[in-house]
Design a protein around this motif. Sequence first.
Motif, PDB file in Angstrom:
ATOM      1  N   PHE A   1       0.835  -1.206   0.000  1.00 24.89           N
ATOM      2  CA  PHE A   1       0.000   0.000   0.000  1.00 24.89           C
ATOM      3  C   PHE A   1       0.867   1.252   0.000  1.00 24.89           C
ATOM      4  O   PHE A   1       0.621   2.209  -0.750  1.00 24.89           O
ATOM      5  CB  PHE A   1      -0.917   0.014   1.235  1.00 24.89           C
ATOM      6  N   GLU A   2       1.878   1.257   0.877  1.00 26.48           N
ATOM      7  CA  GLU A   2       2.739   2.431   0.987  1.00 26.48           C
ATOM      8  C   GLU A   2       3.527   2.673  -0.290  1.00 26.48           C
ATOM      9  O   GLU A   2       3.718   3.818  -0.707  1.00 26.48           O
ATOM     10  CB  GLU A   2       3.699   2.263   2.170  1.00 26.48           C
TER      11      GLU A   2
ATOM     12  N   SER B   1       2.630   1.884  -3.358  1.00 22.61           N
ATOM     13  CA  SER B   1       1.708   2.449  -4.352  1.00 22.61           C
ATOM     14  C   SER B   1       1.362   3.888  -4.028  1.00 22.61           C
ATOM     15  O   SER B   1       1.246   4.729  -4.930  1.00 22.61           O
ATOM     16  CB  SER B   1       0.431   1.607  -4.414  1.00 22.61           C
ATOM     17  N   ALA B   2       1.208   4.191  -2.746  1.00 22.22           N
ATOM     18  CA  ALA B   2       0.900   5.563  -2.350  1.00 22.22           C
ATOM     19  C   ALA B   2       2.026   6.509  -2.734  1.00 22.22           C
ATOM     20  O   ALA B   2       1.781   7.626  -3.209  1.00 22.22           O
ATOM     21  CB  ALA B   2       0.646   5.625  -0.846  1.00 22.22           C
ATOM     22  N   ARG B   3       3.286   6.083  -2.544  1.00 21.48           N
ATOM     23  CA  ARG B   3       4.423   6.932  -2.916  1.00 21.48           C
ATOM     24  C   ARG B   3       4.482   7.144  -4.422  1.00 21.48           C
ATOM     25  O   ARG B   3       4.759   8.243  -4.897  1.00 21.48           O
ATOM     26  CB  ARG B   3       5.718   6.299  -2.428  1.00 21.48           C
TER      27      ARG B   3
ATOM     28  N   LYS C   1       1.592   9.561  -5.411  1.00 16.91           N
ATOM     29  CA  LYS C   1       1.436  10.773  -4.618  1.00 16.91           C
ATOM     30  C   LYS C   1       1.477  12.025  -5.480  1.00 16.91           C
ATOM     31  O   LYS C   1       0.698  12.966  -5.278  1.00 16.91           O
ATOM     32  CB  LYS C   1       2.519  10.836  -3.543  1.00 16.91           C
TER      33      LYS C   1
END
Length: 317
Positions: A297-298, A300-302, A305
């Motif tokens: 998740f992190e 993909s979030a980065r 962003k």
Amino acid sequence: GPDSSSGKMMNFSLSSLLLLHLILPTSSYIAPIAQFGVPRSGYPDGISYEPLPGAGAQPMRAGGSDRFAQRLSPLVPVPSPQELRGSTRLFLDTADDNAWSEHFPLGIFSGITTNPVLLERAGKACTVESLDGMSASAFALGAEEFMCQAWGETVAELVGVGSDLAKLDPRVVVKLPLTQEGITAASILTRRGARICMTACYAPHQVLTSAALGAEYVAPYLGRMKDNGLDGMGSCEQMQQVLTGLKSDTRLLVASVRDASELALLAAKGCDTFTFSPDVAKQLTGDDLTAKAARDFEESARKMKDTPKQKTIGFNI
């Protein structure tokens, strides 16, 4: 035509509502927001636990007519954390206040359980004064209950220490062993209004005794039953059935839990109250697949962003 009057009425009602929205503050006709009362202490520094704007209201889609309806209709309250928790009560079984500070921010524990053995392991004095300070620290972290055990070889000694412990705070629960002296002391203390947990329970008939006493809790030692060749899981299930059959409000506080999987298995059988060590508490928050999913998740979030927002065409009222 025949529909002209209803059309005018609809236009008038809509106009009236729009006028009401312009004149009155939103708070005057929106349902009050539920406040959850999250404890302010015991959490990492720099984190705010004030209720979020709109907390306690069911979210609606924020587009088109739904946004208009959200402004004109009372918000629908969602269940409180207490309601969602149901009958579940989890306790942290340790006298180590460092472990309290580490695990209480999880927000899953109702309180702390201790006994003289745990006090010895933590290097804490087994005195009423020491337990007074420990209970105050636990309550400051957000504990709703603090259980500590009375000591003494006679009924008089157990009653004397138990009375002193019960006077510390209404949230203190006095633990007593299921011996003849402990049972007799418990019967005296319950009549005095003390909250009681009968402990060192190894057999279903002891649950019957605890319920007949009017004890608030009875604590079977799951791990120790297994150590002595007993069917600990089966015994705890039968103990819960005894309380259910009696329609008793006494809670079965399953203690000496060695593995988080035991919690889930017993919960599926109707047990809802457990106390366990910090090591088991860590199992509840550790899973390799969950950790991998969180990393994905992190990542993909980065990646996403700084992705430019796509332009959309739409109309809002």
